[in-house]
Scaffold this motif. Structure first.
Motif, PDB file in Angstrom:
ATOM      1  N   PHE A   1       0.857  -1.182   0.000  1.00 42.10           N
ATOM      2  CA  PHE A   1       0.000   0.000   0.000  1.00 42.10           C
ATOM      3  C   PHE A   1       0.897   1.238   0.000  1.00 42.10           C
ATOM      4  O   PHE A   1       1.935   1.251   0.670  1.00 42.10           O
ATOM      5  N   THR A   2       0.497   2.243  -0.781  1.00 48.08           N
ATOM      6  CA  THR A   2       1.269   3.482  -0.830  1.00 48.08           C
ATOM      7  C   THR A   2       0.335   4.649  -0.503  1.00 48.08           C
ATOM      8  O   THR A   2      -0.883   4.459  -0.428  1.00 48.08           O
ATOM      9  N   HIS A   3       0.906   5.835  -0.358  1.00 44.70           N
ATOM     10  CA  HIS A   3       0.036   6.985  -0.056  1.00 44.70           C
ATOM     11  C   HIS A   3      -0.832   7.352  -1.248  1.00 44.70           C
ATOM     12  O   HIS A   3      -1.795   8.088  -1.112  1.00 44.70           O
ATOM     13  N   ARG A   4      -0.501   6.818  -2.423  1.00 42.82           N
ATOM     14  CA  ARG A   4      -1.336   7.112  -3.605  1.00 42.82           C
ATOM     15  C   ARG A   4      -2.197   5.927  -4.023  1.00 42.82           C
ATOM     16  O   ARG A   4      -3.131   6.086  -4.791  1.00 42.82           O
ATOM     17  N   GLY A   5      -1.836   4.718  -3.578  1.00 40.48           N
ATOM     18  CA  GLY A   5      -2.623   3.568  -3.999  1.00 40.48           C
ATOM     19  C   GLY A   5      -1.953   2.241  -3.725  1.00 40.48           C
ATOM     20  O   GLY A   5      -1.659   1.912  -2.579  1.00 40.48           O
ATOM     21  N   LEU A   6      -1.672   1.485  -4.801  1.00 44.65           N
ATOM     22  CA  LEU A   6      -1.174   0.116  -4.654  1.00 44.65           C
ATOM     23  C   LEU A   6       0.076  -0.091  -5.493  1.00 44.65           C
ATOM     24  O   LEU A   6       0.100   0.276  -6.673  1.00 44.65           O
TER      25      LEU A   6
END
Ligand code: FDA
Length: 389
Positions: free
Chosen positions: A227-232
């Motif tokens: 998981f990232t701060h923008r999505g996957l």
């Protein structure tokens, strides 16, 4: 100085092609607008270059013609590249899923290719922009740094537009179009997904990873997701991104090793334990909390009906995400699509209707999985053209 072949792009494919042709006695000019060769090789594999994969097979490549890559991959195999690496005494190891990396540095691979080019007497022109390509009287006339160079063969090896800040361009597509070749719509691949406001909850998981199975239509990958701060992101997501089509969901199995009734079995064993604890043990605390919040369930296992537990297990095994898009060419490791293989010989990479014009590497509509597949295509297609020019 006159040349037998001009190769545009001194990346993985261009260098392999130049060395192969040069060592066959061809006079080769290898041109790049960057100030050094093999820039993507240097940053690849976290600086250790995942230079091939022992499981190379044509069905691990995306292309409008899934059979196109077979010939080149069969004639110049992973074993052939490993033999070259071994000849240079470069130490390597298998990391995971057949992926081979240098023990030391990707610089060793670039140095090896430079030495191979030198052994073939290849002339390398760096920092040279190509402003014009023309053809007439059996010769390609390429304007390089304001000077016209001529050769009966021209190889397009300038890659795809992924990571423009490294000098990547769609130049090969323009030249291919100029000579009447088709282009399969290019798009970023091996690229992280972005999620929208609907799935904003998952942004709080930034940095959390999980071993998942991700699916899109019939394609599935079992690898880590991040998981990232923008999505996957993470290997599983990068892999499926190459197949994904806009406005469609991907499905994630968060517990691919558990069967449909695993929560019911847990209930029988330890009914007083909370759902949160069971899921936190199977996943991670942060991921379990987020998933439970989305499912709006809590309490002890024993308080749930078997039906509800079976449904919950099914949700965890088939969790839909609806990406709003990807992080685009700025973050894409490769480009899917490119010069249509329909116009090329799969044996030599020469354009069927344009004698002397060859297209290799990422510029062509052949895109591999993550894990050394793309470099192997660059080596194999470069070698095939290098044998033919
Ligand atoms: P490549 O992009 O390597 O070379 C093209 C060359 O053409 C460049 O040198 C560029 O400067 C030049 N050029 C472009 N436009 C030009 C113009 N107009 N005029 C003159 N020159 C021009 N793959 C893999 O198998 N294992 C891995 O570990 C990785 N890791 C990885 C990490 C990252 C961050 C990225 C971005 C990519 C990877 N890849 C990878 C993918 C791999 O790098 C890619 O598939 C190959 O480099 C493609 O080789 P090509 O030679 O076709 O293009």
């Amino acid at each position: 100085m006159s040349y037998d072949v001009i190769i545009l792009g001194a990346g993985a494919a261009g260098m392999m092609c130049a060395a192969t042709a040069g060592q066959r006695g061809k006079r080769v000019l290898l041109v790049d607008h960057a100030d050094g060769v093999g820039k993507k090789i240097l940053i690849s594999g976290g600086g250790r270059c995942n230079f091939t994969n022992i499981h190379i097979a044509a069905d691990r490549y995306l292309s409008a013609n899934p059979n196109f890559a077979k010939s080149a991959l069969g004639r110049y195999s992973a074993q052939d590249f490993i033999a070259l690496v071994d000849r240079y005494g470069i130490a390597w190891h298998e990391k995971t899923l057949g992926q081979l990396f240098c023990d030391g540095s990707a610089k060793q691979i670039v140095a090896m290719l430079e030495e191979e080019c030198a052994a073939g007497g290849v002339t390398i022109a760096l920092g040279q922009g190509v402003t014009d390509v023309a053809h007439g009287d059996g010769l390609y006339r390429v304007t390089i740094g304001g000077v016209v160079q001529c050769a009966p063969a021209l190889v397009l090896a300038t890659g795809g537009p992924s990571i423009p800040k490294m000098g990547a361009t769609g130049f090969a597509y323009n030249v291919a179009r100029q000579f009447g070749l088709g282009i399969i719509q290019p798009r970023p691949a091996l690229v992280p997904f972005t999620l929208g406001a609907e799935e904003a909850l998952f942004q709080s998981l930034s940095g959390v990873s999980a071993d998942v199975e991700v699916r899109w239509n019939k394609t599935r990958f079992r690898e880590a997701a991040l998981f990232t701060h923008r999505g996957l992101s993470g290997p599983a997501m990068l892999q499926i991104s190459s197949y994904w089509q806009h406005r469609t969901p991907i499905h994630v199995d968060f517990l691919p090793d558990r069967d449909a009734d695993w929560l019911i079995a847990e209930k029988r064993d330890r009914p007083r334990v909370s759902l949160r604890k069971v899921l936190a043990q199977a996943l991670t605390e942060r991921l379990a909390d987020t998933l439970l919040e989305r499912l709006s369930v809590q309490g002890e296992l024993g308080a749930q009906s078997d039906k509800a537990l079976r449904q919950m297990a099914a949700s965890l095994a088939n969790w839909p995400f609806e990406p709003t898009g990807t992080e685009g060419y700025a973050k894409a490791e490769v480009t899917v699509g490119g010069i249509a293989t329909a116009g090329l010989s799969s044996r030599t990479m020469e354009a069927n209707k344009v004698p002397g014009l060859y297209c290799i590497g990422e510029a062509v509509d052949v895109t591999g999985w993550l894990g050394g597949y793309n470099f192997q295509w660059a080596w194999a297609s470069g070698w095939a053209a290098g044998q033919a020019v």
